[in-house]
Write an enzyme that holds these catalytic residues in place. Sequence first.
Site, PDB file in Angstrom:
ATOM      1  N   ILE A  11     -32.272  11.297 -32.478  1.00  0.00           N
ATOM      2  CA  ILE A  11     -32.221  12.661 -33.010  1.00  0.00           C
ATOM      3  C   ILE A  11     -33.431  12.932 -33.894  1.00  0.00           C
ATOM      4  CG2 ILE A  11     -30.779  14.371 -34.172  1.00  0.00           C
ATOM      5  CD1 ILE A  11     -28.455  12.364 -33.932  1.00  0.00           C
ATOM      6  N   GLY A  34     -39.561  -1.639 -39.682  1.00  0.00           N
ATOM      7  CA  GLY A  34     -39.284  -2.950 -40.253  1.00  0.00           C
ATOM      8  C   GLY A  34     -39.063  -2.927 -41.741  1.00  0.00           C
ATOM      9  N   SER A  97     -20.862  11.860 -39.250  1.00  0.00           N
ATOM     10  CA  SER A  97     -20.287  11.539 -37.944  1.00  0.00           C
ATOM     11  C   SER A  97     -18.812  11.900 -37.883  1.00  0.00           C
ATOM     12  CB  SER A  97     -20.460  10.044 -37.667  1.00  0.00           C
ATOM     13  OG  SER A  97     -19.707   9.632 -36.551  1.00  0.00           O
ATOM     14  N   TYR A 111     -18.308   1.844 -39.854  1.00  0.00           N
ATOM     15  CA  TYR A 111     -19.272   2.931 -39.711  1.00  0.00           C
ATOM     16  C   TYR A 111     -18.700   4.261 -40.182  1.00  0.00           C
ATOM     17  CZ  TYR A 111     -22.320   6.381 -37.497  1.00  0.00           C
ATOM     18  OH  TYR A 111     -23.145   7.454 -37.262  1.00  0.00           O
ATOM     19  N   ASN A 140     -20.074  13.529 -30.101  1.00  0.00           N
ATOM     20  CA  ASN A 140     -20.716  12.602 -29.159  1.00  0.00           C
ATOM     21  C   ASN A 140     -21.979  13.225 -28.566  1.00  0.00           C
ATOM     22  OD1 ASN A 140     -17.699  11.835 -29.254  1.00  0.00           O
ATOM     23  ND2 ASN A 140     -18.693  10.049 -28.366  1.00  0.00           N
ATOM     24  N   ARG A 179     -13.574  13.023 -25.455  1.00  0.00           N
ATOM     25  CA  ARG A 179     -14.670  13.168 -26.403  1.00  0.00           C
ATOM     26  C   ARG A 179     -15.188  14.604 -26.389  1.00  0.00           C
ATOM     27  NH1 ARG A 179     -12.736   9.159 -27.686  1.00  0.00           N
ATOM     28  NH2 ARG A 179     -13.610   7.057 -27.876  1.00  0.00           N
TER      29      ARG A 179
END
Length: 275
Positions: A11, A34, A97, A111, A140, A179
């Site tokens: 996204i 990283g 989410s 999560y 989703n 979903r």
Amino acid sequence: MILVTGHKGYIGNKLFNKLNLMGCEVIGIDLKDGHDIADCLPKNKNFDYVFHLAALPSVEYSVLNPSYTMKHNVLATSKLLEWSKDNKVKRFIFSSSSAIYGEGNGPKSPYGLHKLMSEQECKLYSELYQLDTVCLRYYNLYSEDQKYGGAYSTAISAWMEMINIKKPLRIDGNGEQTRDFVHVDDVIKANLFCMNHKENFNGKFYDIGSGKSISLNYIKNYIDQFNEVKWDHRPERIGDVKHTKANIQEMLNFGWTSEISIEEGLERCFKRRNI
């Protein structure tokens, strides 16, 4: 100036590129470099908006690695909120989410819990420090160019990849789980809509989806119409919820709605493509 965290992700990269095309001055930081994003925040610059998308976004991965995902999902968000407060950011737009709902009674995975914790901190920062925040609960996401990412990929991206390489398509459980699929282009538009909204959000959250829910078997049957494939049936995955559906009424009241129907989206993914 605008900061986008997770600007190399699915996204974030699309949002970052769109903001650049709009002529905005944008800086991006990403876990893929990283670095812990909390350790590489810009200094001596004035930012108006922060889009916080950087995260480890897999339910299954969080079940296997709960403390590690908490570090990158919760602690990093907390540090970014404090940085935003100290740098007098106008608005903090947090990518949350639908995993926070679980089956309707709260998170079923680390999560989902992590996202809920960060939402609560966003609201606290609005109340305590007057940092305007808004939380967007994505459902989703999918698109015809979504990259396959191995074991933690979304169903649609995994199925597109398996068709490409002519391998069986995995489906978990009985396929009757439903979903709310929302195209990534609509999610980008929701983020930009919130950036340009004139009134303060004050820590509120909004569902970002289509407002419709379909089963995995519905998509399976669609794929079978246009592709000769074999299906690999597996047990249910730990932490997965049975049904999701966004309540988009508040966003509709503001003037935002998803524009790409699931019918058009599936055609883009499985019919129009040369797979």
